[in-house]
Design an enzyme around this catalytic site. Structure first.
Site, PDB file in Angstrom:
ATOM      1  N   GLY A  13      48.922  53.680  34.869  1.00 55.39           N
ATOM      2  CA  GLY A  13      47.487  53.470  34.745  1.00 55.39           C
ATOM      3  C   GLY A  13      46.898  53.212  36.111  1.00 55.39           C
ATOM      4  N   CYS A  14      45.848  52.422  36.163  1.00 56.89           N
ATOM      5  CA  CYS A  14      45.168  52.122  37.423  1.00 56.89           C
ATOM      6  C   CYS A  14      46.152  51.544  38.427  1.00 56.89           C
ATOM      7  CB  CYS A  14      44.022  51.142  37.182  1.00 56.89           C
ATOM      8  SG  CYS A  14      43.157  50.682  38.688  1.00 56.89           S
ATOM      9  N   TYR A  15      46.200  52.125  39.603  1.00 59.92           N
ATOM     10  CA  TYR A  15      47.195  51.692  40.582  1.00 59.92           C
ATOM     11  C   TYR A  15      46.930  50.310  41.153  1.00 59.92           C
ATOM     12  CZ  TYR A  15      44.075  54.360  43.866  1.00 59.92           C
ATOM     13  OH  TYR A  15      43.039  54.893  44.578  1.00 59.92           O
ATOM     14  N   HIS A 175      46.089  45.816  33.105  1.00 57.07           N
ATOM     15  CA  HIS A 175      47.478  45.529  32.767  1.00 57.07           C
ATOM     16  C   HIS A 175      47.616  44.126  32.183  1.00 57.07           C
ATOM     17  CE1 HIS A 175      47.818  48.815  35.710  1.00 57.07           C
ATOM     18  NE2 HIS A 175      48.861  49.159  34.997  1.00 57.07           N
TER      19      HIS A 175
END
Length: 186
Positions: A13-15, A175
């Site tokens: 997902g989003c880094y 997350h």
């Protein structure tokens, strides 16, 4: 002991969140395990657009995934632990999605540096599927969609995106821990 590459890249997902969970949280569990980590983009397709911009990747048309490229200290000791940890903080059952973030750039990927990393990654992924099937752990879905492929060309994201959540502790992060410890028994 088998030799194992010290390089890998993780798409979860989003880094920004991937970087925070690996660089900060994983290293709290395993001090000195990470030699370096950089957020950026990688595609499983060696013919994908070279050096894509963040904006291009966000269109979903480049085939790139937001990743954290990791260099491990002592990969023979920490690689498997990192792969298990990777599955603990993101949802590998939502294809091309993590929470509110939807698109191919948010897919769950493990880009491996060699055959040994591939073998370990596939074994841990299979273990996770057994844990889901036995209802020992749960996610949104019930099938692990994480892809595993060899490392490919890595393109670092621009500087403002490096260590973003370390610089902006209240910044966006999708997350969360799905479970806090890898179950010992299947």
């Amino acid at each position: 002991m088998t030799n194992i590459s010290k390089f890998l890249a993780l798409g979860a997902g989003c880094y920004w969140g991937t970087e925070k969970y690996v660089v900060k949280d994983f290293q709290q569990r395993f001090p000195n395990s990470i030699a370096s980590a950089t957020v950026g983009f990688m595609s499983p397709d060696s013919n994908a657009l070279a050096n894509p911009s963040y904006e291009q990747v966000c269109t979903g048309s480049t085939g790139h995934v937001e990743v954290l490229r990791v260099e491990l200290n002592y990969p023979e000791k920490y690689f498997e632990e990192l792969i298990k940890f990777f599955f603990m903080f993101h949802d590998p059952t939502t294809k091309n999605r993590q929470g509110n973030d939807v698109g191919t750039q948010y897919a769950s990927w493990i880009f491996v540096g060699d055959d040994e990393q591939s073998r370990i990654s596939n074994r841990v992924k299979d273990e996770l599927q057994q844990l889901i099937d036995s209802k020992t752990v749960s996610y949104f879905g019930d099938i692990v969609t994480t892809e595993i492929a060899p490392l490919n060309e890595f393109y670092p994201a621009h500087e403002e995106h490096q260590q973003y959540l370390m610089k902006n502790p209240n910044g966006y992060c999708n997350h969360q821990y799905r479970f806090s410890e890898w179950p010992l028994e299947l």
